[in-house]
Design a protein around this motif. Structure first.
Motif, PDB file in Angstrom:
ATOM      1  N   ARG A   6     -18.873  62.754  51.455  1.00 14.21           N
ATOM      2  CA  ARG A   6     -17.801  62.309  52.336  1.00 14.21           C
ATOM      3  C   ARG A   6     -18.036  62.809  53.751  1.00 14.21           C
ATOM      4  NH1 ARG A   6     -12.454  63.035  48.677  1.00 14.21           N
ATOM      5  NH2 ARG A   6     -12.617  61.057  47.616  1.00 14.21           N
ATOM      6  N   ARG A   7     -18.455  64.063  53.896  1.00 16.37           N
ATOM      7  CA  ARG A   7     -18.690  64.618  55.224  1.00 16.37           C
ATOM      8  C   ARG A   7     -19.783  63.854  55.953  1.00 16.37           C
ATOM      9  NH1 ARG A   7     -20.212  69.616  53.877  1.00 16.37           N
ATOM     10  NH2 ARG A   7     -18.577  69.978  52.407  1.00 16.37           N
ATOM     11  N   GLN A   8     -20.836  63.479  55.242  1.00 15.38           N
ATOM     12  CA  GLN A   8     -21.925  62.732  55.870  1.00 15.38           C
ATOM     13  C   GLN A   8     -21.433  61.373  56.349  1.00 15.38           C
ATOM     14  OE1 GLN A   8     -24.865  62.704  52.774  1.00 15.38           O
ATOM     15  NE2 GLN A   8     -25.871  64.549  53.541  1.00 15.38           N
ATOM     16  N   ARG A   9     -20.599  60.717  55.565  1.00 18.41           N
ATOM     17  CA  ARG A   9     -20.108  59.391  55.941  1.00 18.41           C
ATOM     18  C   ARG A   9     -19.144  59.455  57.106  1.00 18.41           C
ATOM     19  NH1 ARG A   9     -18.948  57.502  50.162  1.00 18.41           N
ATOM     20  NH2 ARG A   9     -16.983  58.387  50.721  1.00 18.41           N
ATOM     21  N   SER A  10     -18.432  60.568  57.250  1.00 15.19           N
ATOM     22  CA  SER A  10     -17.393  60.625  58.276  1.00 15.19           C
ATOM     23  C   SER A  10     -17.934  60.991  59.652  1.00 15.19           C
ATOM     24  CB  SER A  10     -16.295  61.605  57.857  1.00 15.19           C
ATOM     25  OG  SER A  10     -16.806  62.912  57.824  1.00 15.19           O
ATOM     26  N   GLU A  11     -19.241  60.996  59.825  1.00 12.74           N
ATOM     27  CA  GLU A  11     -19.812  61.320  61.131  1.00 12.74           C
ATOM     28  C   GLU A  11     -19.589  60.204  62.149  1.00 12.74           C
ATOM     29  OE1 GLU A  11     -23.853  62.475  60.565  1.00 12.74           O
ATOM     30  OE2 GLU A  11     -23.300  64.197  59.337  1.00 12.74           O
ATOM     31  N   ASP A  12     -19.334  58.989  61.709  1.00 10.03           N
ATOM     32  CA  ASP A  12     -19.022  57.902  62.631  1.00 10.03           C
ATOM     33  C   ASP A  12     -17.722  57.240  62.163  1.00 10.03           C
ATOM     34  OD1 ASP A  12     -20.069  54.954  61.328  1.00 10.03           O
ATOM     35  OD2 ASP A  12     -20.728  56.787  60.356  1.00 10.03           O
ATOM     36  N   ARG A  13     -17.164  56.380  62.997  1.00  9.64           N
ATOM     37  CA  ARG A  13     -15.856  55.780  62.679  1.00  9.64           C
ATOM     38  C   ARG A  13     -15.894  54.909  61.428  1.00  9.64           C
ATOM     39  NH1 ARG A  13     -14.487  54.600  68.808  1.00  9.64           N
ATOM     40  NH2 ARG A  13     -16.429  53.485  68.540  1.00  9.64           N
ATOM     41  N   GLY A  15     -17.899  55.232  58.904  1.00 13.40           N
ATOM     42  CA  GLY A  15     -17.980  56.167  57.773  1.00 13.40           C
ATOM     43  C   GLY A  15     -16.639  56.811  57.490  1.00 13.40           C
ATOM     44  N   LEU A  16     -15.927  57.140  58.560  1.00 10.64           N
ATOM     45  CA  LEU A  16     -14.596  57.717  58.401  1.00 10.64           C
ATOM     46  C   LEU A  16     -13.656  56.723  57.719  1.00 10.64           C
ATOM     47  CD1 LEU A  16     -12.765  60.150  59.041  1.00 10.64           C
ATOM     48  CD2 LEU A  16     -12.235  59.032  61.194  1.00 10.64           C
ATOM     49  N   ALA A  17     -13.761  55.456  58.110  1.00 12.55           N
ATOM     50  CA  ALA A  17     -12.929  54.424  57.481  1.00 12.55           C
ATOM     51  C   ALA A  17     -13.263  54.298  55.993  1.00 12.55           C
ATOM     52  CB  ALA A  17     -13.122  53.088  58.184  1.00 12.55           C
ATOM     53  N   LEU A  18     -14.547  54.337  55.652  1.00 11.39           N
ATOM     54  CA  LEU A  18     -14.931  54.251  54.236  1.00 11.39           C
ATOM     55  C   LEU A  18     -14.437  55.474  53.462  1.00 11.39           C
ATOM     56  CD1 LEU A  18     -18.511  52.771  54.596  1.00 11.39           C
ATOM     57  CD2 LEU A  18     -16.500  51.630  53.644  1.00 11.39           C
ATOM     58  N   GLU A  19     -14.496  56.634  54.092  1.00 11.99           N
ATOM     59  CA  GLU A  19     -13.973  57.843  53.453  1.00 11.99           C
ATOM     60  C   GLU A  19     -12.471  57.705  53.224  1.00 11.99           C
ATOM     61  OE1 GLU A  19     -13.431  62.606  54.371  1.00 11.99           O
ATOM     62  OE2 GLU A  19     -14.746  61.414  55.641  1.00 11.99           O
ATOM     63  N   PHE A  36      -3.108  49.378  58.891  1.00  9.88           N
ATOM     64  CA  PHE A  36      -2.778  50.087  60.123  1.00  9.88           C
ATOM     65  C   PHE A  36      -3.804  51.178  60.419  1.00  9.88           C
ATOM     66  CE2 PHE A  36      -0.812  53.768  62.141  1.00  9.88           C
ATOM     67  CZ  PHE A  36      -0.333  53.212  63.309  1.00  9.88           C
ATOM     68  N   HIS A  37      -4.119  51.994  59.413  1.00  9.86           N
ATOM     69  CA  HIS A  37      -5.030  53.112  59.643  1.00  9.86           C
ATOM     70  C   HIS A  37      -6.461  52.653  59.908  1.00  9.86           C
ATOM     71  CE1 HIS A  37      -1.779  55.527  57.580  1.00  9.86           C
ATOM     72  NE2 HIS A  37      -1.901  56.061  58.782  1.00  9.86           N
ATOM     73  N   ASP A  62      -9.980  45.894  48.264  1.00 14.21           N
ATOM     74  CA  ASP A  62     -11.377  45.444  48.238  1.00 14.21           C
ATOM     75  C   ASP A  62     -11.716  44.583  49.453  1.00 14.21           C
ATOM     76  OD1 ASP A  62     -11.999  46.782  45.877  1.00 14.21           O
ATOM     77  OD2 ASP A  62     -11.321  45.105  44.634  1.00 14.21           O
ATOM     78  N   ALA A  63     -10.774  43.778  49.906  1.00 17.70           N
ATOM     79  CA  ALA A  63     -11.011  42.947  51.085  1.00 17.70           C
ATOM     80  C   ALA A  63     -11.160  43.815  52.334  1.00 17.70           C
ATOM     81  CB  ALA A  63      -9.866  41.951  51.263  1.00 17.70           C
ATOM     82  N   VAL A  64     -10.391  44.896  52.420  1.00 15.45           N
ATOM     83  CA  VAL A  64     -10.505  45.817  53.551  1.00 15.45           C
ATOM     84  C   VAL A  64     -11.871  46.492  53.529  1.00 15.45           C
ATOM     85  CG1 VAL A  64      -9.559  47.889  54.636  1.00 15.45           C
ATOM     86  CG2 VAL A  64      -8.016  46.187  53.670  1.00 15.45           C
ATOM     87  N   VAL A  65     -12.286  46.930  52.340  1.00 12.77           N
ATOM     88  CA  VAL A  65     -13.607  47.553  52.191  1.00 12.77           C
ATOM     89  C   VAL A  65     -14.695  46.567  52.620  1.00 12.77           C
ATOM     90  CG1 VAL A  65     -15.277  48.462  50.524  1.00 12.77           C
ATOM     91  CG2 VAL A  65     -12.885  49.164  50.393  1.00 12.77           C
ATOM     92  N   ASP A  66     -14.559  45.310  52.228  1.00 11.94           N
ATOM     93  CA  ASP A  66     -15.551  44.294  52.611  1.00 11.94           C
ATOM     94  C   ASP A  66     -15.649  44.142  54.125  1.00 11.94           C
ATOM     95  OD1 ASP A  66     -16.126  43.821  49.954  1.00 11.94           O
ATOM     96  OD2 ASP A  66     -14.881  42.015  49.812  1.00 11.94           O
ATOM     97  N   VAL A  67     -14.521  44.196  54.820  1.00  8.57           N
ATOM     98  CA  VAL A  67     -14.530  44.084  56.281  1.00  8.57           C
ATOM     99  C   VAL A  67     -15.260  45.274  56.895  1.00  8.57           C
ATOM    100  CG1 VAL A  67     -13.072  44.097  58.349  1.00  8.57           C
ATOM    101  CG2 VAL A  67     -12.454  42.652  56.408  1.00  8.57           C
ATOM    102  N   VAL A  68     -14.970  46.483  56.406  1.00  5.41           N
ATOM    103  CA  VAL A  68     -15.622  47.675  56.953  1.00  5.41           C
ATOM    104  C   VAL A  68     -17.124  47.638  56.660  1.00  5.41           C
ATOM    105  CG1 VAL A  68     -15.735  50.198  56.856  1.00  5.41           C
ATOM    106  CG2 VAL A  68     -13.519  49.051  56.823  1.00  5.41           C
ATOM    107  N   LEU A  69     -17.492  47.209  55.466  1.00 11.73           N
ATOM    108  CA  LEU A  69     -18.916  47.117  55.134  1.00 11.73           C
ATOM    109  C   LEU A  69     -19.621  46.057  55.975  1.00 11.73           C
ATOM    110  CD1 LEU A  69     -18.802  47.530  51.248  1.00 11.73           C
ATOM    111  CD2 LEU A  69     -19.553  49.214  52.955  1.00 11.73           C
ATOM    112  N   ALA A  70     -18.929  44.975  56.272  1.00 11.72           N
ATOM    113  CA  ALA A  70     -19.507  43.940  57.136  1.00 11.72           C
ATOM    114  C   ALA A  70     -19.767  44.504  58.531  1.00 11.72           C
ATOM    115  CB  ALA A  70     -18.582  42.730  57.207  1.00 11.72           C
ATOM    116  N   MET A  71     -18.835  45.288  59.053  1.00  7.68           N
ATOM    117  CA  MET A  71     -19.041  45.900  60.366  1.00  7.68           C
ATOM    118  C   MET A  71     -20.238  46.840  60.336  1.00  7.68           C
ATOM    119  SD  MET A  71     -15.230  46.655  61.895  1.00  7.68           S
ATOM    120  CE  MET A  71     -14.617  47.543  60.480  1.00  7.68           C
ATOM    121  N   ARG A  72     -20.358  47.588  59.264  1.00  5.64           N
ATOM    122  CA  ARG A  72     -21.494  48.517  59.158  1.00  5.64           C
ATOM    123  C   ARG A  72     -22.811  47.761  59.079  1.00  5.64           C
ATOM    124  NH1 ARG A  72     -21.705  53.132  54.675  1.00  5.64           N
ATOM    125  NH2 ARG A  72     -22.312  51.370  53.399  1.00  5.64           N
TER     126      ARG A  72
END
Length: 118
Positions: A6-13, A15-19, A36-37, A62-72
């Motif tokens: 989790r700490r490794q992923r949260s180094e960028d925004r 990653g923080l969103a995925l955490e 919102f968050h 799951d749809a929110v996760v898909d959006v964050v993964l698409a951005m990554r």
């Protein structure tokens, strides 16, 4: 090990969103709070990749996760192509929203004046 991941992923925004989304899976909250968050965490990326509408209209976690993964993916692998038509629609929607808010404010002002008269 899980905390280190989790700490490794949260180094960028992103990653923080995925955490954050991992924590939401463990400790469920209202979907509107999740949107919102994530919007707050990834505001610039959502605008850059034109994905705000997809996030706001998502119906589940799951749809929110898909959006964050698409951005990554866009950030890491490239391949994002700016869509001027989508940009124009976003601008038109913002203009409509401002106009509606103005109408609402004018209506409220009329109601206040009317209440004072009575």
């Amino acid at each position: 090990k899980e905390d280190r991941d989790r700490r490794q992923r949260s180094e960028d925004r992103l990653g923080l969103a995925l955490e954050y989304l991992d924590l939401v899976r463990e400790h469920p909250v209202k979907h509107s709070s999740v949107i919102f968050h994530v919007r707050r965490i990834c505001r610039s990326e959502l605008a850059e990749y034109q994905l705000m509408h997809e996030l706001v209209t998502s119906t589940d976690l799951d749809a929110v996760v898909d959006v964050v993964l698409a951005m990554r993916r866009f950030r890491d692998d490239g391949g994002y192509v700016f869509d001027p038509e989508k940009d124009q629609k976003i601008k038109e929607a913002a203009a409509r929203k401002r106009e509606e808010e103005g109408k609402r404010k004018a209506f409220e002002e009329r109601m206040v004046r009317k209440a004072k008269r009575e």
